[in-house]
Structure formats: structure tokens, C-alpha cells
Write an enzyme that holds these catalytic residues in place. Structure first.
Site, PDB file in Angstrom:
ATOM      1  N   SER A   1      -7.428  -1.986   0.473  1.00  0.00           N
ATOM      2  CA  SER A   1      -8.822  -1.774   0.860  1.00  0.00           C
ATOM      3  C   SER A   1      -9.591  -3.087   0.870  1.00  0.00           C
ATOM      4  O   SER A   1      -9.165  -4.083   0.273  1.00  0.00           O
ATOM      5  CB  SER A   1      -9.490  -0.806  -0.121  1.00  0.00           C
TER       6      SER A   1
ATOM      7  N   GLU B   1      -4.522  -8.207   4.223  1.00  0.00           N
ATOM      8  CA  GLU B   1      -4.627  -7.242   5.327  1.00  0.00           C
ATOM      9  C   GLU B   1      -5.344  -6.028   4.768  1.00  0.00           C
ATOM     10  O   GLU B   1      -4.807  -5.314   3.936  1.00  0.00           O
ATOM     11  CB  GLU B   1      -3.233  -6.892   5.850  1.00  0.00           C
TER      12      GLU B   1
ATOM     13  N   CYS C   1      -4.055   1.497   9.280  1.00  0.00           N
ATOM     14  CA  CYS C   1      -5.209   0.628   9.508  1.00  0.00           C
ATOM     15  C   CYS C   1      -5.494   0.413  10.984  1.00  0.00           C
ATOM     16  O   CYS C   1      -6.602   0.010  11.350  1.00  0.00           O
ATOM     17  CB  CYS C   1      -4.993  -0.719   8.834  1.00  0.00           C
TER      18      CYS C   1
ATOM     19  N   PRO D   1       0.823  -1.216   0.000  1.00  0.00           N
ATOM     20  CA  PRO D   1       0.000   0.000   0.000  1.00  0.00           C
ATOM     21  C   PRO D   1       0.854   1.261   0.000  1.00  0.00           C
ATOM     22  O   PRO D   1       2.087   1.203   0.118  1.00  0.00           O
ATOM     23  CB  PRO D   1      -0.764  -0.125   1.315  1.00  0.00           C
ATOM     24  N   TRP D   2       0.181   2.420  -0.062  1.00  0.00           N
ATOM     25  CA  TRP D   2       0.905   3.682  -0.127  1.00  0.00           C
ATOM     26  C   TRP D   2       1.128   4.341   1.231  1.00  0.00           C
ATOM     27  O   TRP D   2       1.844   5.326   1.332  1.00  0.00           O
ATOM     28  CB  TRP D   2       0.217   4.680  -1.053  1.00  0.00           C
TER      29      TRP D   2
ATOM     30  N   LYS E   1       4.803  -5.384  -6.056  1.00  0.00           N
ATOM     31  CA  LYS E   1       4.320  -4.170  -6.707  1.00  0.00           C
ATOM     32  C   LYS E   1       3.994  -3.117  -5.657  1.00  0.00           C
ATOM     33  O   LYS E   1       3.122  -3.316  -4.822  1.00  0.00           O
ATOM     34  CB  LYS E   1       3.057  -4.433  -7.532  1.00  0.00           C
ATOM     35  N   PRO E   2       4.678  -1.964  -5.716  1.00  0.00           N
ATOM     36  CA  PRO E   2       4.298  -0.859  -4.838  1.00  0.00           C
ATOM     37  C   PRO E   2       3.061  -0.159  -5.381  1.00  0.00           C
ATOM     38  O   PRO E   2       2.665  -0.356  -6.540  1.00  0.00           O
ATOM     39  CB  PRO E   2       5.517   0.062  -4.894  1.00  0.00           C
TER      40      PRO E   2
END
Length: 484
Positions: free
Chosen positions: A235, A256, A290, A153-154, A178-179
Site C-alpha cells: 500500500s 511498487e 494494482c 504482497p498477498w 518476507k511474504p
């Protein structure tokens, strides 16, 4: 005069490469809102190349003894420490995070987590061998799964990258990572560092690969026939799509997917400490976490006093540029996220009250003020859905039963906390709260030795700990006859 944008590239089979078709996407600095780099917008050919490299490297890497896998990870950890300032600069430019906090709160845990999994590489535990049927001996082999497709995730590009590649490599798998399309810079730098260590130790080049791109790139990775496992942090919607896609060829899936952490504050708590810790845990990284302490439930007897104190603490928190040592957090990650957070506030019901904040800060970049909202009801949108921004909501409860019902009354189940001096109450709540983690009189600390992962729509599988390591292995039963 136009400034030339920096060019980021994929890392496939030990080489930095542009997308096969030359397509790129701009990478924006959220502090300024302006592009500073381009990254490959990878297509099917790029994903094919990365998967082929990882698949080709897997047999040799699988057969490397655990001590050598440990050696690789320890050297990666050392290299991350040595090049920490480069990693910090890349992460900060890509996310807007404060330089000082990235230095103290991210680099040390990342390095520690890599070293933990280096040790885990040599702890492939199984039940002891034995004769469970006369004349036959059974034993367990714990093996790597194969190629792992991983999507980070970012919000924590570096750290979430570590959470993914470290256990995978430790267990003997190969990786295609993969970012996020908005935050590839630090991941590309990590690829350079990891690739250098792999080369120095003489391991196959394709053990670790990075493919940049958008959602379509991620979808191609998930749908690709090569990976035996897919891991994503993102998400709920993205996780559901991944699970559905992976089910078509029965890939193992590790998800996650976000949270809506309840923070349950009882009347006997140390209010000053609770306010200080909760405000930090709610606004750190602009609430883009999160597990952030953003859904506070307070006993009715101290509700008004607590709200006033929390609003005062929030109003004193500063957001700003990465080089400002006084800021707790930087901007939201991207324009879409700014719009999402703003939208939650704009759509608040009439009974809600914005105690402080509730607006964008400045006219450049994606900064948002620390915000506290009170007067909310359990079925309000902002209570039920993840805001992922610097917004803390406060609800009032009358008794323990109602606190538990409110806390559990959302679709997320990642993390939670209880604030009380009553030990028995804390134990009751830790049992009753349906969340993967329950903190008591604290909120947000994580350690490499303990698992992180949720229930319900927060996903399944564990990051960190021996449980996270086990997720990247498969169990095989071997039975042999004793009579030859």
C-alpha cells in the site's frame, strides 16, 4: 474433533526453523474462512539470523561469475515447472485462486521471468572504457548492492516473490524475503525448491532466506542495519513508512505501491471487444491487482450503451471455489479486505448507481459479487482511492481534454489504457497519460522484457525488464593512470 494445523516454518541459512520465541500466527483459507496452517510470527532474533546468513553468504555469491548465476536461475525455473502442481495447490489454498487459471496464467509467466533474469545476469552493460582526460582511462563496473530485504504482497504471493528474488539473485545480491502474513504457504514452498537448487550447485546456504511474520516483522527488516536495499510491493501507506525508515541509514528503496488505472474508452472503439476485455481485466483475481481495469471513463455518446453492456457482462461472471472450472476469480484474500470492499459500496454517495453486484456472495469465505457502479463524480471516494476488489466504476467524459484530466486526476500513476481506432488520438493519449504503462486497445498483459512500475504515489523503481535488473545493481567509476 479438532484438525491439526499444518506447520509452516522460516527458511534461514538453508534450514527450516520455527520462530525463536515459538510464536505463530494462523493462516486462513479464504474460501472457507477457516485456519489450515500456522506460520512463524518472527521477531528480532529471527530477522537477525536471516540477515546474518544473507550477509555471510554475500561475498561468495557476489564473486560467482554471471554464467553460474544464470545456471542457478535456469535450474530454479526448471524446478518450478517440475513442481508446478505443488506450487499451484499451495497458492490456491492460500489465496483461493482458481486452480486452472493459476496453472495457465501464473506458472508460465513466472518461469519465463526467472529465465529472463537468468539471461540478464550475463548482460551487465556499461559505457565503453575510454580516455576522457589525457593520460587516464575510465571504465564502469556494475556491481551487486548487497543484502536485499524484500516484502511481497498477498495478491500474487508467488509471482511477486519471483519479481523480487530473480533480479536480485541474477545481479549477485543475497535475499531475505518476507511474504504477507496471510499468504506465506507458496513462498515457503519456493524456499524449499530454491534451497534445494542452491545445495545441488554447492552455493552458500544463506543466498536465499524466507522470514514469515506480520508488519512488525517487516518493520524490523527495513530498520535492520544489514540490508543495503529494501523492496516492497504494498500500500501507499506502507511504502511511505518504508521510505521514511530506510532514509535513516540511506538504504536504497524500491517501491511498487498500488494503482487506480484509468480505462479511457472513446466512441469509435469496438465496444463488444472492449467490454469483454475490460470486464476480464477488471475482475481477474477479484480485482486484487494494482493494474486492474477498474476505473472506466467512457465518452458520453456511448456511455449508457457501454454501461448496460458492461453490467450484463459482469452479471455473467462467476466467482467460486478453486476447483470450479467456470469461475473467473475466487474470494477476496482476507476478512479485512472483504470489509474494505464492502465499505466502499456501503459509503457510495446518493448520485451513484450500483448497476450489478454490490454484495457478498454466500455466507462462508470472502467472496464478493462482480460489481459495476455508474453515476460517479471525479472527487468521489471510490474514484480517488484503490478499492482492490471486484468493483468497476464508470464515469462519463465529453472530450479528449476532460478524459485526460479525469484520468490523471488521482494520486496513483501505475497503469492505464486507451480504447480507440484513431491512431493519432492513441498517440496523444499515450503521451498525456501520467502512468508508468499505457496499453492501447488492451489492458493488463505484461512481458518480462518490458518494465512495470509507476509514478507519483504508485512508487518508484521498475520490476521486470533490464530496468528492473539495473535497480539491483550499483555503478562504480574506475579511473587508472596510463603512465604507471
Amino acid at each position: 474433533m479438532t484438525t491439526e494445523l499444518r506447520r509452516l516454518r522460516n527458511y534461514i541459512d538453508g534450514e527450516f526453523q520455527d520462530a525463536a520465541d515459538g510464536r505463530t500466527t494462523e493462516v486462513v483459507n479464504p474460501v472457507t474462512g477457516e485456519a489450515y496452517a500456522t506460520a512463524p510470527l518472527s521477531g528480532a532474533a529471527d530477522v537477525d539470523a536471516a540477515m546474518a546468513a544473507a550477509e555471510a553468504a554475500f561475498p561468495a555469491w557476489r564473486d560467482v561469475v554471471p554464467a553460474e548465476r544464470q545456471k542457478l536461475l535456469l535450474k530454479i525455473a526448471d524446478a518450478f515447472e517440475e513442481r508446478a502442481e505443488e506450487l499451484i495447490a499451495a497458492e490456491s489454498e492460500n489465496t483461493g485462486k482458481p486452480l486452472g487459471l493459476t496453472r495457465t496464467e501464473e506458472i508460465p509467466p513466472m518461469v519465463d521471468q526467472i529465465r529472463f533474469f537468468a539471461g540478464a545476469a550475463r548482460m551487465l552493460e556499461g559505457r565503453s572504457a575510454g580516455e576522457y582526460m589525457e593520460g587516464l582511462t575510465s571504465f564502469i563496473r556494475r556491481e551487486p548492492i548487497g543484502v536485499c530485504a524484500q516484502v511481497a504482497p498477498w495478491n500474487y504471493p508467488m509471482m511477486m516473490g519471483v519479481w523480487k528474488f530473480a533480479p536480485a539473485l541474477a545481479a549477485g545480491n543475497t535475499v531475505v524475503l518476507k511474504p504477507s502474513d496471510t499468504t506465506p504457504a507458496s513462498t515457503v514452498l519456493m524456499a524449499e525448491i530454491i534451497g534445494g537448487v542452491l545445495a545441488d550447485l554447492g552455493h552458500p546456504k544463506g543466498v536465499f532466506n524466507v522470514v514469515c511474520g506480520d508488519r512488525d516483522t517487516g518493520r524490523r527488516m527495513v530498520e535492520h542495519p544489514v540490508p543495503a536495499m529494501v523492496s516492497i510491493t504494498g500500500s501507499v501507506r506502507a511504502g511511505m513508512q518504508v521510505a521514511e525508515s530506510a532514509s535513516k541509514d540511506v538504504k536504497r528503496v524500491h517501491l511498487e505501491l498500488g494503482g487506480k488505472a484509468p480505462v479511457v474508452v472513446f466512441e469509435d472503439t469496438d465496444m463488444a471487444k472492449a467490454v469483454e476485455d475490460i470486464s476480464t481485466a477488471g475482475f481477474f483475481n477479484a480485482g486484487q491487482d494494482c493494474t486492474a481495469a477498474t476505473r472506466v471513463l467512457v465518452h458520453e455518446s456511448i456511455h449508457d450503451e457501454f454501461v448496460a453492456a458492461l453490467a450484463k457482462a459482469a452479471a455473467e461472471i462467476k466467482t467460486g471455489a478453486p476447483d470450479d472450472e467456470d469461475v473467473l476469480y475466487g474470494p477476496l484474500n482476507n476478512a479485512n479486505q472483504l470489509a474494505q470492499v464492502s465499505g466502499f459500496i456501503d459509503r457510495l454517495p446518493a448520485h451513484a448507481k450500483v448497476e450489478t453486484g454490490g454484495q457478498r456472495v454466500g455466507d462462508k469465505g470472502y467472496f464478493y459479487a462482480p460489481t459495476v457502479v455508474s453515476g460517479l463524480k471525479q472527487d468521489d471516494e471510490i474514484i480517488q482511492n484503490e478499492v482492490f476488489g471486484p468493483v468497476i466504476t464508470v464515469q462519463s467524459f465529453t472530450d479528449e481534454e476532460q478524459a485526460i484530466n479525469y484520468a490523471n486526476g488521482v494520486e496513483y500513476a501505475l497503469a492505464s489504457s486507451v480504447w480507440t481506432k484513431d491512431h493519432a488520438r492513441a498517440m496523444r493519449l499515450s503521451k498525456a497519460l501520467e502512468f508508468g504503462c499505457v496499453w492501447i486497445n488492451t489492458h493488463i498483459p505484461l512481458v518480462a522484457e518490458m518494465p512495470h512500475g509507476g509514478f507519483k504515489k504508485s512508487g518508484y523503481g521498475k520490476d521486470l525488464s533490464a530496468y528492473g535488473f539495473d535497480d539491483y545493481t550499483r555503478v562504480k567509476h574506475v579511473m587508472t593512470s596510463l603512465d604507471g
